[in-house]
Design a protein around this motif. Sequence first.
Motif, PDB file in Angstrom:
ATOM      1  N   ARG A 163       0.842  -1.192   0.000  1.00 59.76           N
ATOM      2  CA  ARG A 163       0.000   0.000   0.000  1.00 59.76           C
ATOM      3  C   ARG A 163       0.880   1.245   0.000  1.00 59.76           C
ATOM      4  O   ARG A 163       2.091   1.182   0.227  1.00 59.76           O
ATOM      5  N   THR A 164       0.265   2.365  -0.266  1.00 51.91           N
ATOM      6  CA  THR A 164       0.908   3.667  -0.076  1.00 51.91           C
ATOM      7  C   THR A 164       0.086   4.429   0.955  1.00 51.91           C
ATOM      8  O   THR A 164      -1.066   4.095   1.215  1.00 51.91           O
ATOM      9  N   ILE A 165       0.693   5.466   1.534  1.00 51.27           N
ATOM     10  CA  ILE A 165      -0.049   6.320   2.457  1.00 51.27           C
ATOM     11  C   ILE A 165       0.176   7.779   2.088  1.00 51.27           C
ATOM     12  O   ILE A 165       1.240   8.157   1.587  1.00 51.27           O
ATOM     13  N   ARG A 166      -0.850   8.558   2.318  1.00 49.95           N
ATOM     14  CA  ARG A 166      -0.756  10.010   2.133  1.00 49.95           C
ATOM     15  C   ARG A 166      -0.490  10.597   3.508  1.00 49.95           C
ATOM     16  O   ARG A 166      -1.329  10.510   4.405  1.00 49.95           O
ATOM     17  N   THR A 167       0.675  11.201   3.678  1.00 44.08           N
ATOM     18  CA  THR A 167       1.101  11.669   4.990  1.00 44.08           C
ATOM     19  C   THR A 167       1.707  13.061   4.902  1.00 44.08           C
ATOM     20  O   THR A 167       1.874  13.610   3.801  1.00 44.08           O
ATOM     21  N   MET A 168       2.020  13.614   6.065  1.00 43.53           N
ATOM     22  CA  MET A 168       2.752  14.885   6.144  1.00 43.53           C
ATOM     23  C   MET A 168       3.935  14.731   7.091  1.00 43.53           C
ATOM     24  O   MET A 168       4.471  15.707   7.588  1.00 43.53           O
ATOM     25  N   LEU A 169       4.336  13.482   7.304  1.00 44.80           N
ATOM     26  CA  LEU A 169       5.399  13.205   8.263  1.00 44.80           C
ATOM     27  C   LEU A 169       6.733  13.793   7.833  1.00 44.80           C
ATOM     28  O   LEU A 169       7.500  14.277   8.671  1.00 44.80           O
TER      29      LEU A 169
END
Length: 327
Positions: free
Chosen positions: A214-220
Amino acid sequence: MSLMESLGLSVPVMQAGMGGGVAGAELAGAVSAAGGLGTVGLSDPRSFGEELRRAVALAGGRPVAANLLVPLTRRAHIDACIAAGAALVVLHDGAPARWIAALRNARIPVLCTAGDTAQARQALSAGADGLVAQGVEAGGHLVAERPLEVTLPEVLEAAGAAPVLAAGGVASADDVRALLAAGAQGAIAGTRFLLTEESGAHPAYKRKVLGAQRTIRTMLFGMGWPLAHRVVPNALTERWCARNELGPRPVRALNRITAPLGRLLPVGAQDTLLALQRPALPFYTPALPLAGMDAAMVERSALYAGETIHRIHDIVSAAEALARLTP
């Protein structure tokens, strides 16, 4: 005549200008030599200029583009594009009128990335020649919050007669064919070219992308550039994004506070900061792991990739990747 035809391309596909050293001279030059539009991604101004000049030489007379991440761009990057003879420049996350004017005065067309109607109109008002419609399924830093099937029609309508390229979810010739039928003049692929022999990404980074579920949409990974971004999971995201993919609220707040650092620190400083990143301290730059770095960096940095990971299963040459995208 479309924009891609005016550039003399035989394939209406542009390789995304993945920054930080992934899209260097070898990748961009190989894509352009094969008939697509290779793109050199942003790095520190000196390295960027050298890579762009080498890419132009490797392309054998075919056009080469440049991609500039606006918050990290300096005037020296603009000068490098002009000096090297870039055929096209894409500005991502912004549309500075002064830089657009400088490039256009040098007869270099400029496209700006847009994820909605407002961004599209702002870019055209600033003097952009055209637009890149981005969908939220794209890898890397995102100006879009919705899928390409939603953003592309909106951006096309706002563009009027101006050319529009489409980015996000491009993994096959069928994808390119569908985007052309929808009105785009060309397609931009990132992850497919990330997973090539010429890509500057660390080999372990490539393997991580190939094995991801999977991929994730983050702001890390937003220190100095707090824009949402799409990555595949690693040790840092598993630790800090388990409850919220965007990352802990205090971390996001801290990233917003550090936004001015993106304009103040030299671009090359991100690699220095990358070496200091540790799982226990959630203060992470947008830098990514390159070939030659310590393999441990793959678990301590951003692994940008788009939703196309589910449809890409091998590492091939840039020419082969382009062939698989050719409608």
